[in-house]
Design a protein around this motif. Structure first.
Motif, PDB file in Angstrom:
ATOM      1  N   VAL A   1       0.827  -1.208   0.000  1.00 54.27           N
ATOM      2  CA  VAL A   1       0.000   0.000   0.000  1.00 54.27           C
ATOM      3  C   VAL A   1       0.862   1.260   0.000  1.00 54.27           C
ATOM      4  CG1 VAL A   1      -1.898  -1.148   1.178  1.00 54.27           C
ATOM      5  CG2 VAL A   1      -0.240   0.112   2.527  1.00 54.27           C
ATOM      6  N   ILE A   2       2.070   1.172   0.591  1.00 54.67           N
ATOM      7  CA  ILE A   2       2.986   2.309   0.595  1.00 54.67           C
ATOM      8  C   ILE A   2       3.375   2.664  -0.840  1.00 54.67           C
ATOM      9  CG2 ILE A   2       5.331   3.043   1.197  1.00 54.67           C
ATOM     10  CD1 ILE A   2       3.440   3.235   3.478  1.00 54.67           C
ATOM     11  N   GLY A   3       3.718   1.626  -1.613  1.00 56.41           N
ATOM     12  CA  GLY A   3       4.072   1.858  -3.014  1.00 56.41           C
ATOM     13  C   GLY A   3       2.930   2.486  -3.790  1.00 56.41           C
ATOM     14  N   GLN A   4       1.697   2.035  -3.529  1.00 59.32           N
ATOM     15  CA  GLN A   4       0.544   2.577  -4.244  1.00 59.32           C
ATOM     16  C   GLN A   4       0.272   4.026  -3.851  1.00 59.32           C
ATOM     17  OE1 GLN A   4      -2.245  -0.483  -3.104  1.00 59.32           O
ATOM     18  NE2 GLN A   4      -1.735  -1.778  -4.842  1.00 59.32           N
TER      19      GLN A   4
ATOM     20  N   MET B   1     -12.727   9.712 -10.283  1.00 62.49           N
ATOM     21  CA  MET B   1     -11.702   9.109  -9.436  1.00 62.49           C
ATOM     22  C   MET B   1     -12.193   9.009  -7.988  1.00 62.49           C
ATOM     23  SD  MET B   1      -8.529   7.949  -9.719  1.00 62.49           S
ATOM     24  CE  MET B   1      -7.639   8.844 -10.981  1.00 62.49           C
ATOM     25  N   ASN B   2     -12.882  10.054  -7.530  1.00 63.38           N
ATOM     26  CA  ASN B   2     -13.429  10.041  -6.165  1.00 63.38           C
ATOM     27  C   ASN B   2     -14.432   8.913  -5.972  1.00 63.38           C
ATOM     28  OD1 ASN B   2     -12.097  12.076  -4.728  1.00 63.38           O
ATOM     29  ND2 ASN B   2     -13.278  13.663  -5.745  1.00 63.38           N
ATOM     30  N   GLU B   3     -15.290   8.692  -6.981  1.00 66.18           N
ATOM     31  CA  GLU B   3     -16.282   7.621  -6.880  1.00 66.18           C
ATOM     32  C   GLU B   3     -15.600   6.252  -6.841  1.00 66.18           C
ATOM     33  OE1 GLU B   3     -19.446   7.976  -6.354  1.00 66.18           O
ATOM     34  OE2 GLU B   3     -19.431  10.157  -6.541  1.00 66.18           O
ATOM     35  N   PHE B   4     -14.590   6.067  -7.697  1.00 69.05           N
ATOM     36  CA  PHE B   4     -13.877   4.787  -7.740  1.00 69.05           C
ATOM     37  C   PHE B   4     -13.161   4.511  -6.419  1.00 69.05           C
ATOM     38  CE2 PHE B   4     -15.025   4.550 -12.006  1.00 69.05           C
ATOM     39  CZ  PHE B   4     -14.522   3.403 -12.612  1.00 69.05           C
ATOM     40  N   GLN B   5     -12.473   5.549  -5.885  1.00 70.73           N
ATOM     41  CA  GLN B   5     -11.730   5.320  -4.638  1.00 70.73           C
ATOM     42  C   GLN B   5     -12.674   5.089  -3.459  1.00 70.73           C
ATOM     43  OE1 GLN B   5     -11.014   7.324  -1.759  1.00 70.73           O
ATOM     44  NE2 GLN B   5     -12.218   9.145  -2.249  1.00 70.73           N
TER      45      GLN B   5
ATOM     46  N   GLY C   1     -13.579   1.655  -3.542  1.00 73.61           N
ATOM     47  CA  GLY C   1     -12.419   0.899  -3.071  1.00 73.61           C
ATOM     48  C   GLY C   1     -12.407   0.745  -1.568  1.00 73.61           C
ATOM     49  N   VAL C   2     -12.672   1.838  -0.844  1.00 68.97           N
ATOM     50  CA  VAL C   2     -12.736   1.796   0.627  1.00 68.97           C
ATOM     51  C   VAL C   2     -13.849   0.843   1.066  1.00 68.97           C
ATOM     52  CG1 VAL C   2     -13.177   3.126   2.723  1.00 68.97           C
ATOM     53  CG2 VAL C   2     -11.874   4.152   0.880  1.00 68.97           C
ATOM     54  N   ILE C   3     -15.012   0.968   0.420  1.00 65.98           N
ATOM     55  CA  ILE C   3     -16.175   0.154   0.787  1.00 65.98           C
ATOM     56  C   ILE C   3     -15.884  -1.336   0.603  1.00 65.98           C
ATOM     57  CG2 ILE C   3     -18.523  -0.443   0.035  1.00 65.98           C
ATOM     58  CD1 ILE C   3     -18.900   2.623  -0.489  1.00 65.98           C
ATOM     59  N   ILE C   4     -15.284  -1.701  -0.543  1.00 66.29           N
ATOM     60  CA  ILE C   4     -14.994  -3.110  -0.810  1.00 66.29           C
ATOM     61  C   ILE C   4     -13.895  -3.629   0.122  1.00 66.29           C
ATOM     62  CG2 ILE C   4     -14.071  -4.733  -2.533  1.00 66.29           C
ATOM     63  CD1 ILE C   4     -15.570  -3.187  -4.667  1.00 66.29           C
ATOM     64  N   LEU C   5     -12.865  -2.796   0.359  1.00 69.57           N
ATOM     65  CA  LEU C   5     -11.789  -3.200   1.265  1.00 69.57           C
ATOM     66  C   LEU C   5     -12.331  -3.514   2.654  1.00 69.57           C
ATOM     67  CD1 LEU C   5      -8.754  -3.584   1.816  1.00 69.57           C
ATOM     68  CD2 LEU C   5      -8.622  -1.141   2.310  1.00 69.57           C
ATOM     69  N   MET C   6     -13.219  -2.656   3.163  1.00 67.25           N
ATOM     70  CA  MET C   6     -13.773  -2.865   4.493  1.00 67.25           C
ATOM     71  C   MET C   6     -14.780  -4.025   4.508  1.00 67.25           C
ATOM     72  SD  MET C   6     -12.067  -0.983   6.369  1.00 67.25           S
ATOM     73  CE  MET C   6     -12.946  -1.315   7.886  1.00 67.25           C
ATOM     74  N   PHE C   7     -15.461  -4.248   3.381  1.00 64.17           N
ATOM     75  CA  PHE C   7     -16.350  -5.415   3.280  1.00 64.17           C
ATOM     76  C   PHE C   7     -15.533  -6.701   3.390  1.00 64.17           C
ATOM     77  CE2 PHE C   7     -18.451  -8.764   0.813  1.00 64.17           C
ATOM     78  CZ  PHE C   7     -19.714  -8.770   1.391  1.00 64.17           C
TER      79      PHE C   7
ATOM     80  N   LEU D   1      -6.876   2.091  -6.491  1.00 67.45           N
ATOM     81  CA  LEU D   1      -7.195   3.500  -6.751  1.00 67.45           C
ATOM     82  C   LEU D   1      -7.445   4.273  -5.460  1.00 67.45           C
ATOM     83  CD1 LEU D   1      -9.418   3.505  -9.957  1.00 67.45           C
ATOM     84  CD2 LEU D   1      -7.020   4.113  -9.716  1.00 67.45           C
ATOM     85  N   PHE D   2      -7.968   3.588  -4.441  1.00 72.09           N
ATOM     86  CA  PHE D   2      -8.136   4.249  -3.151  1.00 72.09           C
ATOM     87  C   PHE D   2      -6.779   4.688  -2.596  1.00 72.09           C
ATOM     88  CE2 PHE D   2      -7.763   3.223   1.483  1.00 72.09           C
ATOM     89  CZ  PHE D   2      -8.189   4.455   1.944  1.00 72.09           C
ATOM     90  N   PHE D   3      -5.796   3.787  -2.632  1.00 75.07           N
ATOM     91  CA  PHE D   3      -4.474   4.129  -2.102  1.00 75.07           C
ATOM     92  C   PHE D   3      -3.778   5.191  -2.956  1.00 75.07           C
ATOM     93  CE2 PHE D   3      -5.007  -0.254  -0.305  1.00 75.07           C
ATOM     94  CZ  PHE D   3      -5.121   0.157   1.012  1.00 75.07           C
ATOM     95  N   VAL D   4      -3.969   5.127  -4.266  1.00 78.30           N
ATOM     96  CA  VAL D   4      -3.413   6.168  -5.145  1.00 78.30           C
ATOM     97  C   VAL D   4      -4.023   7.526  -4.808  1.00 78.30           C
ATOM     98  CG1 VAL D   4      -3.341   7.017  -7.533  1.00 78.30           C
ATOM     99  CG2 VAL D   4      -2.828   4.628  -7.052  1.00 78.30           C
ATOM    100  N   SER D   5      -5.322   7.551  -4.542  1.00 79.78           N
ATOM    101  CA  SER D   5      -6.010   8.815  -4.254  1.00 79.78           C
ATOM    102  C   SER D   5      -5.491   9.467  -2.975  1.00 79.78           C
ATOM    103  CB  SER D   5      -7.525   8.596  -4.155  1.00 79.78           C
ATOM    104  OG  SER D   5      -7.867   7.933  -2.949  1.00 79.78           O
ATOM    105  N   VAL D   6      -5.025   8.647  -2.012  1.00 77.64           N
ATOM    106  CA  VAL D   6      -4.413   9.202  -0.796  1.00 77.64           C
ATOM    107  C   VAL D   6      -3.196  10.041  -1.179  1.00 77.64           C
ATOM    108  CG1 VAL D   6      -3.219   8.643   1.365  1.00 77.64           C
ATOM    109  CG2 VAL D   6      -5.252   7.357   0.702  1.00 77.64           C
TER     110      VAL D   6
END
Length: 389
Positions: free
Chosen positions: A29-32, A53-57, A60-66, A276-281
């Motif tokens: 995740v650091i690399g991303q 991009m905001n919608e995609f990320q 991403g958060v929602i699926i990661l936490m699921f 894409l969530f990690f990239v958006s950070v």
């Protein structure tokens, strides 16, 4: 078509960087996140956050936490509920006090100082989840405590922000909705009642119905409906969508389709949305005025890490954890990520923070979030080998 080309380029970069991150033994995740920093406004200025991009990320958060909920052991979460509350309380109170006093020392007004403390009371467990999964620690007592504390932390943070905005503006408004504060609190209580019903009865019933459908991959589609529906419901009542999807994952894990759903969700999430969530950070990072505010950024970043590390670690120690386990729990709560960014944005729109310092606070959030996986990885290596396995 430009967005699709950008998407392809970002996914290629995240795959290559994640591969080499694994080779040199740092969390991928650091690399991303660094991909976002390099291609974003901070350095090359090639890619910017936009609506798509905001919608995609966010997905991403929602699926990661699921997925985190899906892999969580419900009995472990119940077992470590008490330490999770200890950790969340200490991890919310100490940052508010320390970060607030430090901000006041830097010349912020009392209102801005308290608000900055509230921002850093938030925890983004999404990034910690990625590292915990890498070390197979999601269902460990430390992982269960971190997940439980993060949910409690989110509720505490939302309540503090809600009260602050209602007091300052005198509108009784809620941070995420137009409802009066008391209605929002009732809606949140109702949300947790519905969550209990979902885990106990509704999710198994819905998954049973999906098995009788003649459509392709119907159990996976039904799981996605539960995931997105719970995320939307949580957001509607003023909580993070990540909280809703986490409980949705727990609910689906309570059915006999758990393994099937896990196998279908990992490719969906990790092939597109989660990177894409990690990239958006990283894309949120900017260095425009870094020379002017370098001291503020350094001091506040150190305090942002220490307040969670020490505060949440102390909460875990009070709950009976040993030093190494307390270190893991504290480090797992360091990341601020999307929760702090959302809190900062809401407060900024409510005029709780001046535009002059908004980007500095965002920089501190991002830097603390980038450091968090390194700290968590170091703490996990301190666990006894038998526990870690």
């Amino acid at each position: 078509m430009e967005f699709i080309a950008t998407l392809a380029g970002l996914l290629l970069l995240t795959q290559v960087v994640a591969h080499f991150s694994k080779r040199i033994e740092i969390p991928e995740v650091i690399g991303q996140i660094f991909v976002g920093i390099i291609v974003g406004p901070a350095i090359l200025n090639w890619v910017h956050l936009n609506e798509m991009m905001n919608e995609f990320q966010e997905i991403g958060v929602i699926i990661l936490m699921f997925i985190a909920g899906l892999e969580s052991d419900l009995s472990q979460l119940k077992k470590y509920l008490r330490p999770a509350i200890f950790v969340a309380a200490a991890g919310a109170i100490i940052p508010v006090i320390v970060m607030g006093l430090a901000s006041y020392w830097f010349g912020f007004t009392k209102t801005e100082s308290v608000f900055i403390g509230v921002i850093f009371a938030a925890t983004s467990v999404s990034i910690s989840v990625a590292v915990l999964r890498e070390f197979n620690q999601i269902s460990s007592r430390e992982g269960a405590t971190i997940l439980g504390a993060a949910v409690a932390d989110d509720i505490i943070g939302v309540l503090m922000l809600s009260v602050m905005i209602s007091v300052i503006n005198g509108e009784g408004g809620h941070a995420h909705s137009s409802f009066p504060l008391w209605i929002s609190l009732c809606l949140q209580a109702l949300f947790f009642v519905v969550t209990y019903l979902l885990v106990r009865w509704l999710a198994p019933y819905l998954m049973h119905i999906s098995e009788r459908m003649l459509t392709e991959a119907s159990p996976s589609v039904m799981a996605m409906i539960i995931c997105l529906g719970m995320a939307a419901a949580a957001h509607y009542v003023g909580l993070s969508g990540a909280v809703g999807s986490f409980f949705a994952g727990i609910a689906v894990a309570n059915t006999h389709r758990k393994a099937t759903i896990d196998r279908s969700f990992e490719p969906i999430g990790y092939a597109l949305f989660i990177p894409l969530f990690f990239v958006s950070v990283g894309l949120n990072m900017r260095f425009d005025n870094i020379s002017r505010s370098l001291l503020f950024v350094i001091v506040m970043t150190v305090l942002a890490c220490l307040t969670k590390l020490v505060g949440c670690g102390a909460g875990a120690k009070l709950a009976g954890f040993n030093f190494n386990s307390s270190y893991v729990v504290g480090s797992g709560m360091v990341a601020r990520g999307e929760m702090a960014l959302i809190t900062a944005q809401i407060g900024y729109e409510a005029h709780l923070l001046s535009p002059m310092y908004y980007s500095d606070v965002i920089t501190v959030i991002i830097v603390a979030t980038v450091l968090a996986p390194f700290i968590l990885k170091h703490s996990l290596k301190k666990l006894p080998k038998a526990v870690a396995e």
